[in-house]
Design a protein around this motif. Structure first.
Motif: not given
Lengths: 452, 452
Positions: B251, B281, B284, B311, B313
């Motif tokens: 992340r 998390g 993502d 989700g 991307k």
């Protein structure tokens, strides 16, 4: 008028709005709570593959399905009336002998003696040998046969092997996978929105004027030439002379010919080649892609093969077969052992007879479709040595996506607009002969009414 | 001493001479007669894809098979004695309930009501739903599941999607497909023959010192991080804390994590995550690759899946799932319908029980292998939450390919040298627990003798 806007999408080559998954802009924003140090909104910093951005819209056939479903959703009372002459999807049950190959292939996995795990990525030795013998009359060697899960997947693996720097030539119209995978591999530039063609692909126009056979001699040289015969979508089966001229040209120009013979057994006209390897010299220039899908009822079962001759070479003298073998062993893990067992049954004498009967059935449908459009008064192509009928539309219909919409609305028959196969398909409609016969008869009746 | 030269090949990373097809330099020269205008020798003018030239040798597992066969050819009297603890190939028959799913899946294709052709390229809706529900406890949605013909093939399709411009990070040692497909896609430079590493790949060393979990924080940032847990080849299963730190890092650095969970059901230690999506998390940043191969006996049957969260991307905000969907629909045509029917049976309560029993069986083998090497006196890793045992070799053995050769020669047991999984695997040997129990018992006896 919903269909008006649908036509607009079609004109821009199926816009992003018709993609499978509508972007959910709001997702992901609620995830910041997971980590205080997270990148804002947790969008990755990975750049999207630019080649995917070049693709104009969704892959054609799912797109057809989505439009069909949208129509049904708006007209639920019509759901039961829909007849699909759209994607070339087989409908007849798998005949007994071939079926027994599949069933026994599954059953033996439950026994200690019959169980098998990983097989050779190139396919079972016996299946490779039978393909070479039964289907090619030993024109090729078993070691040149790579068994796979189907022609579509093999085309991508062939592109993978050739890589991003080759120039590809395609028939226009053609099966959309050749172009789409060329774009995905980065061989092309962007799509020209006026011509609907991608830069850096050679589009070889195929029309009634040239008998749907490309005039490659008049086109710029390409590294890889994709040729499908019997053709999808036009239904044209190339003659021996045509194929000889293409092989000669590829030899002269140093091109590699990727010959898609997925519909070969539909050829009933004497003298029309069923394999490119019937042409002298082809083994130096050609790869052949093939499939059990369309005549053994294997569209959902998944079995195909690709022949890469042992003598086919790149410019540096290295063997194409070695690189294709590297793709098959690294990026593929063999076709299902159950399915290969079905493939073996297809190649038994009994299996070959069953296939012939299935082909008779579908060709009879094709004949009905031909007759219908002849009666309607539109010029008809294909449908004799191929399961596809390619209909020339009068200008009054207003283009092939319009015709698709009109026929869906008026007759509840799903077809495929020629423009879906490339700009050269505009003004044509493809009809598949793979529906059950009673459906085809009913569809013919409704088509006649719709065009009255 | 044949084995001496074999070791030399190994040191240069499996040289070209060990490829599947030895170049037949003389072929193709006799074909000039086919056309007087042919290019001399009929070698095409198509440049070989430069990325394939970078690949050091054949794909690892066929290479192991070739060496095994070469040994048998030289020692035909030993053929019956060979025990394979090499490639992770399942050996136990498919249990009754799962088998009935496959058999019925085949049988119904012979009936008018049960026949089906092309299915959704993403897999049958019911199977996608059951995977989400039974295996992920609805942590993910069915629309995020893409059913496929296996994890190996999906890894290539994931690379296809990411394209040539991303930087990939891999564990070292690791399953060779991550590196090989990165090279094939053009993401890398050449291989450095001293380090055996490719330029432009981030190699994350995994060793007993770091519990075989990569220290990504100390490495250069990569766009795509491949992480396999339970690990092939080391057998290490990452803890919740380790995975949390990796997700947090990805992340922070904007990396996408490709999590290979093909061995997840072998995890028996409480608290060890079976899916990356158990980590907060992760949706993502992570894609999860998975497979039925190893615990339903489907190595030859071919069924896997990949989860791409809705989700996830790219940097430009576009959805990764849309591009993966484009690959699946354009370059793939769905897993076999027969096989998907078997997948459904795997997810029934009865199928889940059968799988659990199979895993017990293989883990018992792993335990025997662990015990054997502990008795021999070598440090042993893995084999408790994974079907692989990773043995640390003493320096006196002279490297992992030497150990492979010695064991094949002395004990007729096929293993996999750690160096085959990357430079970080040198000095280790991987043993697979997928053999029949009596073979494992016999192999353990011989291994003890060989190392005395």
């Amino acid at each position: 008028m919903k269909f008006t806007s649908v036509v607009v999408y079609a004109v821009v080559g199926m816009a992003a709005a018709t993609q499978a998954f509508v972007p959910l802009q709001t997702q992901g924003t609620t995830t910041a709570r997971f980590s205080s140090t997270a990148v804002e909104g947790a969008t990755s910093q990975v750049e999207r593959n630019e080649n995917f951005a070049k693709l104009a819209g969704g892959y054609l056939f799912p797109e057809i399905g989505r439009r069909r479903n949208a129509y049904v959703q708006e007209h639920p009372e019509m759901a039961d009336r829909i007849i699909s002459l759209g994607i070339g999807d087989t409908t007849q049950p798998i005949p007994p002998h071939i079926l027994s190959g599949l069933v026994e292939g599954a059953k033996k996995l439950g026994t200690k003696e019959g169980y098998s795990g990983y097989g050779a990525e190139q396919g079972q030795a016996l299946l490779r040998e039978k393909i070479a013998k039964v289907l090619y009359n030993d024109l090729i060697d078993a070691s040149e046969v790579f068994v796979s899960d189907g022609a579509k997947c093999d085309i991508m693996r062939i592109q993978q092997m050739f890589g991003p720097k080759v120039i590809s030539a395609v028939q226009d119209p053609s099966y959309p996978v050749y172009v789409d995978t060329s774009v995905m591999m980065g061989q092309t530039g962007n799509q020209d929105t006026s011509t609907m063609q991608y830069d850096n692909i050679v589009y070889m126009r195929c029309s009634p004027e040239n008998g749907f056979f490309p005039d490659y001699a008049s086109m710029p040289r390409a590294d890889v030439v994709y040729l499908c015969s019997p053709n999808n979508p036009t239904g044209a089966a190339a003659t021996k002379e045509q194929l000889e001229s293409m092989v000669k040209l590829c030899r002269e120009r140093g091109s590699i010919l990727v010959f898609d013979a997925a519909y070969a057994p539909f050829i009933r006209s004497p003298g029309v080649p069923k394999s490119i390897f019937e042409i002298e010299g082809a083994k130096d220039v050609a790869i052949e892609v093939n499939s059990f899908s369309k005549y053994a009822g294997f569209t959902g079962v998944r079995l195909g093969w690709t022949v890469v001759p042992s003598g086919l070479k790149f410019k540096d003298g290295s063997l194409v077969r070695d690189d294709f073998n590297r793709v098959m062993t690294t990026a593929f893990n063999g076709a299902s052992n159950i399915v290969q067992s079905g493939g073996l049954a297809c190649l038994d004498e009994e299996g070959q007879k069953e296939i012939s009967t299935l082909i008779d059935y579908y060709l009879e449908n094709a004949k009905l479709l031909r007759q219908t459009f002849e009666e309607i008064g539109f010029p008809v192509h294909g449908g004799t040595d191929a399961p596809y009928v390619f209909v020339e539309l009068p200008e009054s219909v207003g283009g092939s996506w319009n015709a698709f919409n009109m026929i869906l609305e008026k007759a509840q028959v799903v077809t495929i607009p020629g423009a879906g196969f490339g700009p050269g398909g505009e003004g044509f409609l493809r009809l598949s002969a793979f529906a059950p016969k009673d459906s085809v008869i009913e569809a013919c009746k409704r088509l006649k009414e719709a065009f009255q």
